[in-house]
Every structure is written in C-alpha cells, then in structure tokens.
Design a protein around this motif. Structure first.
Motif, PDB file in Angstrom:
ATOM      1  N   LEU A   1     152.745  59.729  48.015  1.00 15.50           N
ATOM      2  CA  LEU A   1     153.332  60.255  46.776  1.00 15.50           C
ATOM      3  C   LEU A   1     153.505  59.171  45.718  1.00 15.50           C
ATOM      4  CD1 LEU A   1     155.955  62.903  47.963  1.00 15.50           C
ATOM      5  CD2 LEU A   1     153.721  63.276  46.951  1.00 15.50           C
TER       6      LEU A   1
ATOM      7  N   SER B   1     157.304  61.514  60.402  1.00 13.78           N
ATOM      8  CA  SER B   1     156.218  61.265  59.463  1.00 13.78           C
ATOM      9  C   SER B   1     155.200  60.303  60.075  1.00 13.78           C
ATOM     10  CB  SER B   1     156.799  60.684  58.177  1.00 13.78           C
ATOM     11  OG  SER B   1     155.785  60.139  57.426  1.00 13.78           O
TER      12      SER B   1
ATOM     13  N   TYR C   1     153.257  68.957  56.313  1.00 14.93           N
ATOM     14  CA  TYR C   1     154.661  69.373  56.415  1.00 14.93           C
ATOM     15  C   TYR C   1     154.831  70.892  56.414  1.00 14.93           C
ATOM     16  CZ  TYR C   1     155.122  64.439  55.645  1.00 14.93           C
ATOM     17  OH  TYR C   1     154.984  63.080  55.782  1.00 14.93           O
TER      18      TYR C   1
ATOM     19  N   ASN D   1     149.718  66.499  52.347  1.00 18.30           N
ATOM     20  CA  ASN D   1     151.158  66.624  52.645  1.00 18.30           C
ATOM     21  C   ASN D   1     151.523  68.074  52.922  1.00 18.30           C
ATOM     22  OD1 ASN D   1     151.644  63.966  52.441  1.00 18.30           O
ATOM     23  ND2 ASN D   1     152.661  64.017  50.435  1.00 18.30           N
TER      24      ASN D   1
HETATM   25  P1  ADP Z   1     153.653  60.201  53.924  1.00 23.31           P
HETATM   26  O1  ADP Z   1     152.430  59.422  54.085  1.00 23.31           O
HETATM   27  O2  ADP Z   1     154.749  59.791  54.841  1.00 23.31           O
HETATM   28  O3  ADP Z   1     153.442  61.639  53.849  1.00 23.31           O
HETATM   29  P2  ADP Z   1     154.241  60.461  51.145  1.00 23.31           P
HETATM   30  O4  ADP Z   1     154.573  59.446  50.123  1.00 23.31           O
HETATM   31  O5  ADP Z   1     153.086  61.310  50.902  1.00 23.31           O
HETATM   32  O6  ADP Z   1     154.198  59.718  52.506  1.00 23.31           O
HETATM   33  O7  ADP Z   1     155.526  61.356  51.260  1.00 23.31           O
HETATM   34  C1  ADP Z   1     156.784  60.795  51.381  1.00 23.31           C
HETATM   35  C2  ADP Z   1     157.707  61.664  52.146  1.00 23.31           C
HETATM   36  O8  ADP Z   1     157.984  62.851  51.407  1.00 23.31           O
HETATM   37  C3  ADP Z   1     157.138  62.181  53.438  1.00 23.31           C
HETATM   38  O9  ADP Z   1     157.382  61.274  54.474  1.00 23.31           O
HETATM   39  C4  ADP Z   1     157.846  63.468  53.637  1.00 23.31           C
HETATM   40  O10 ADP Z   1     159.064  63.245  54.275  1.00 23.31           O
HETATM   41  C5  ADP Z   1     158.112  63.962  52.253  1.00 23.31           C
HETATM   42  N1  ADP Z   1     157.110  64.975  51.823  1.00 23.31           N
HETATM   43  C6  ADP Z   1     156.004  64.772  51.100  1.00 23.31           C
HETATM   44  N2  ADP Z   1     155.348  65.918  50.882  1.00 23.31           N
HETATM   45  C7  ADP Z   1     156.065  66.895  51.474  1.00 23.31           C
HETATM   46  C8  ADP Z   1     155.930  68.316  51.604  1.00 23.31           C
HETATM   47  N3  ADP Z   1     154.911  68.954  51.056  1.00 23.31           N
HETATM   48  N4  ADP Z   1     156.866  68.965  52.270  1.00 23.31           N
HETATM   49  C9  ADP Z   1     157.920  68.339  52.819  1.00 23.31           C
HETATM   50  N5  ADP Z   1     158.124  66.998  52.733  1.00 23.31           N
HETATM   51  C10 ADP Z   1     157.206  66.299  52.083  1.00 23.31           C
END
Ligand code: ADP
Length: 498
Positions: free
Chosen positions: A456, A446, A397, A393
């Motif tokens: 997450l 995403s 991001y 992530n």
């Molecule tokens: P994804 O597979 O979409 O990354 P996650 O459950 O890992 O799903 O994350 C959920 C959402 O949280 C992501 O779609 C993103 O919008 C946000 N997110 C997760 N990690 C970060 C990060 N390090 N920085 C910014 N946004 C994040």
C-alpha cells in the motif's frame, strides 16, 4: 571537525555591519566631496572674478586720469593728474583720503597696490611695496602671478596718450588677494569640518540601520549553529514579523530544516524497519542451517523440510528487496516519468481479466461507466502495479465471500478506479496506518500470506507521484473499498499531441 572550527575562529573577519557602515561612510564621502568641490570651485572662481574686475576697473580708471598727457609721464604730471582737486598732496594724508574720488576708490583698498612706470621702466609712482616685477606690457592684461606667500592678481597695461597716440608710460595694479584667500581658507575649513561630520554621521547611521536590518541574520546564524552541532535539534528561526526578504529567508530556512529533519528521520526509520524485516527470514534460515549442520544432514525428511523453509525465506527476502526498490523508485516518478500517458480503461480491463484467470475461485465484477477512452498522465506499468497491489490485497484479505468488485468512472476532470472486497476489513484505528511502510494490521497473519507491509505504501507513493489520490473506506468484518483518483489529461492537449 574541531581544528577546522578553530582555524575559522582565528580568521580575520569584518562584520557585515562594519562593512555596511564603512560603505555608507565612503559613499557619503564621495558624494559630499564631489558636491563640495563643485560648490567650492564655483564660489572661489566667482570671488576671483570679482577681484579681477576690481583690478580691471582700477586699471581703466587710473589710465583715464593719465592718458590725457601728450608726452611721457613724469612724477609731477602723475601727482597732478591723479590727485583730486581740493585735496592737497601731503605725506600725512592716508591713501584713502588722497584717492577718495569714486573713480579711484579701488586704489585705496589696502591690498591693492598701484605703480606707474616711465617708458624706460623707471618707477614714477607707487602706493606700496610691490611684490611682482615691472612688466613692459604691450596690451592690457589681468592675470595671476607669483607672490611671496601665494599668488597675486597682476593687472598691467601701457598708458597711451589720447592726443598723440604714443605710449607715455606703464600702469601696473597688483591685488594681493588678501580677502580672497581669507574667504578661501574659511570656506576650506568649514567644508572640511562638514565633510568629517557627514562621514561620521553617515557611518554611524549606516551602522545603526544595518544593526536593525541585519538582526535576523544573527537569529539565522544562531539557528544554523545549533543545527550544525545537533542535526536533530528542533530549534527554528523565530518569526520575524517583517514581511521582507529576510523574513522570507527565515521561513524558507525553517521549511528546509523541517524537511531535512523529516528525511533524516525517515531514513533512519527505513534502515531500522528494513533490518527488522530482514532479521526474521535471516534468523529462520540460520536456524535451519544450524539444525542441518548438527543432526539433519543424514535425515532426508529434515533435510527436505529445512531446504523448503530456507528457500521460502530466501524468496521472501528477494520479494522484500524488490519491493523496497519499487518503493524507492516510486518516490521519483515525478522526475522520471513526467510525460507518460495511459489509457486507464484498457489497463483496468486487462488486470481484471488476468485476475479472473489466476483466481477462478473468486467472482470478479467490473463496473465500467466510461463511455470514451480516457487518458491519464501515468506510466502504464505503474498504474498496473497499483491495481495489482490492490487486487492482490483484496484476494489476500477476502474471507468467506470471495467476490471482488472493480469500478471505473469519471468526474469532470478526474477518473476514479475502485477496488472492493468483502473480506476481513480494517479497523478505524488502522485505516491511516496501512499506508505506512511495513505496517501490517496482523503481522503474523499477513506474513503467512506473504505480505511485507510495503504494497500500500508503494501504491500511495505512485499515485501521489502522479498528482492523484488514494482513499480507503472499510469496516472490520465487512470488507474494504480502495479508491484511486487520477487527473485526466486535457482533451485539447491530447488532440494537439495526436
Ligand atoms: P501486505 O504486503 O502486508 O499486504 P500492504 O501494504 O499491502 O502490505 O497492506 C498493509 C496492511 O493493510 C496489510 O498487512 C493488511 O493488514 C491491511 N490490508 C491491506 N489491504 C487490505 C484489504 N483489502 N482488506 C483488509 N486489510 C487489508
């Protein structure tokens, strides 16, 4: 379902309250009947003993008046011996007057009959109509004998002359036991009445008591019926304010209902989410296939594009299915991976090195404050998976500043691992939601980056499954910091293990 309900209704059913009342009544009946029997028996035996002593005394007393004779008894001798001096024998005298001396008073009792027989069994003297037959007894005895209506006490003895030591006649005293039977019957009626009263009172008391004690069961029953009819009903067992087993049961029942309904909601939400997530790739693949079917088969450019797009979507679906599987497994770590232990420092270094290698365009910094090997109760692959999700992530991001910091430190009984990026960050409003299944701050973006919104939630469930915690600090536009805390294995235990 319905017919089953109907058969249940027609079944013969005895209420718990009635059972309780019957049980109490039966218990009271048994205890009281036992007690009454013992008292009754003792009392009547005492009465009978009293009567027996009376008969005995009479036998002794009359015998003393007659055994002074030398030869066998005759009517004249008897009359002379047992009539007190100063009193005339006469038919107009009542027995109580005739036998008024203190010794023979027993004889005058209305239910006592005295008979004196000659040696040949001939009746010489009698104070009334005797029920029992003549008995040539060889020694003194007082025993129960058959009477006309009920048993009588019969005392008999031979009269032996104190002068010649020869038998001179027989003495028989019969007690009809009239007072004894009167007392016996009175006592029997009173005991019976009291017994009935006790049984009714205890049954009634049992019923009233059970009514108050079991009232909460009705509440539980009503709640159960409501939930059976509609599992989503938010009805609950009302607070009982009793502080006993039933109120505990009510509370436990409410908790169980809450949990059950949460599961039902989660389940249906999950199915909804999954079908929603699968709809897009399936629609894309279907669109490409239809296009190819209509006019793209002969156009190598369209064919290649469509195949590429379809393969990408298929891979996405495969990843999605794998992630869903991971999520469902993450919910059971507590049961399946209870005794796993991992050297956290080693795994963090490994992941750090791997990411450095895979993303050479990024700067990775590891700040390791650990001075010794730290063992954490977590399955190694799960810990690695959590780190990979967070680092992935962070890479995904990150924006302009391609820098990722990993940190490793320890508090008294916890280890803390931090993953920080300086990318797009997360808005305050989204911070709690990012741990929810399928939640993405910007769904389209995403998706483009290959995210399904499950990473997450898998990480959170895994960490919590091992009694740890995962927190997030973030500021939109500046970056995010995810912190994992996990309990450390007690070193004493560890030393024992090794
Ligand atoms: P994804 O597979 O979409 O990354 P996650 O459950 O890992 O799903 O994350 C959920 C959402 O949280 C992501 O779609 C993103 O919008 C946000 N997110 C997760 N990690 C970060 C990060 N390090 N920085 C910014 N946004 C994040």
């Amino acid at each position: 379902m319905k017919p089953q309900k109907d058969t249940k209704k027609t079944e013969y059913r005895l209420s718990l309250k009635v059972k309780w009342a019957l049980g109490t009544a039966l218990g009271a009946l048994l205890i009281f009947a036992g007690l009454t029997f013992v008292l009754f028996h003792t009392f009547t035996q005492d009465l009978l003993e009293q009567e027996r002593q009376d008969v005995n005394q009479s036998l002794v007393a009359i015998n003393q008046h007659l055994n002074g004779e030398k030869n066998k008894l005759t009517k004249t001798k008897i009359n002379r011996s047992i009539q007190p001096e100063g009193l005339l024998s006469g038919s107009n005298k009542s027995p109580s007057k005739i036998y008024g001396s203190s010794v023979t008073r027993g004889l005058s009792a209305p239910d006592m009959i005295v008979r004196i027989y000659g040696l040949n069994g001939k009746l010489l003297f009698s104070t009334g109509k005797q029920v029992s037959k003549f008995n040539a007894s060889s020694k003194k005895s007082v025993k129960l004998a058959a009477g006309t209506k009920h048993k009588v006490l019969l005392g008999s003895m031979p009269i032996v002359s104190t002068k010649t030591h020869h038998k001179i006649g027989y003495l028989q005293v019969e007690n009809k036991l009239t007072t004894y039977y009167q007392d016996f019957n009175r006592l029997l009626i009173i005991s019976g009445l009291v017994l009935i009263l006790v049984v009714i009172a205890s049954g009634l008391l049992g019923y009233i008591l059970s009514y108050f004690l079991l009232r909460p069961i009705d509440d539980i029953h009503d709640t159960l019926t409501a939930i059976r009819d509609d599992p989503t009903d938010d009805r609950r067992v009302p607070e009982l304010h009793r502080h006993d087993e039933l109120s505990d049961l009510g509370e436990m029942f409410n908790e169980m209902l809450d949990r059950m309904q949460r599961y039902i909601e989660q389940q249906s939400q999950f199915v909804e989410d999954v079908s929603h997530e699968l709809r897009t790739p399936v629609a894309i693949i279907q669109g490409h296939m239809e296009m190819l079917n209509r006019w793209g088969k002969d156009d190598p450019k369209i064919l290649s594009e469509s195949l590429d797009a379809s393969l990408k979507e298929t891979k996405r679906m495969k990843d999605l299915v794998q992630e869903m599987l991971d999520l469902s497994r993450a919910e059971q770590v507590e049961i399946n991976f209870r005794d796993e232990k991992t050297d956290v420092g080693k795994v963090v270094h490994q992941v750090f090195n791997n990411f450095k290698m895979i993303h050479p365009d990024f700067t990775f910094v590891l700040d390791d404050d650990l001075k010794e090997t730290l063992i954490v109760p977590i399955y190694r692959d799960h810990f690695e998976q959590v780190l990979i999700i967070l680092c992935d992530n962070a890479v995904k991001y990150s924006t302009k500043r391609k820098e990722i910091h990993l940190s490793l430190s320890r508090t008294l009984n916890k280890v803390e691992v931090g993953v920080q990026d300086f990318g797009e960050g997360i808005e305050q409003a989204d911070m709690n939601k990012v741990f929810n299944r399928f939640y993405r701050v910007d769904k389209a973006r995403s998706r483009k980056k290959g995210g399904n919104g499950l990473g997450l939630s898998i990480a959170k469930r895994l960490v919590e499954g091992y009694h740890g915690d995962i927190t997030l600090e973030s500021s939109a536009g500046y970056g995010s910091l995810f912190r994992i805390t996990l309990p450390v294995v007690d070193e004493d235990v560890l030393r024992l293990d090794s």
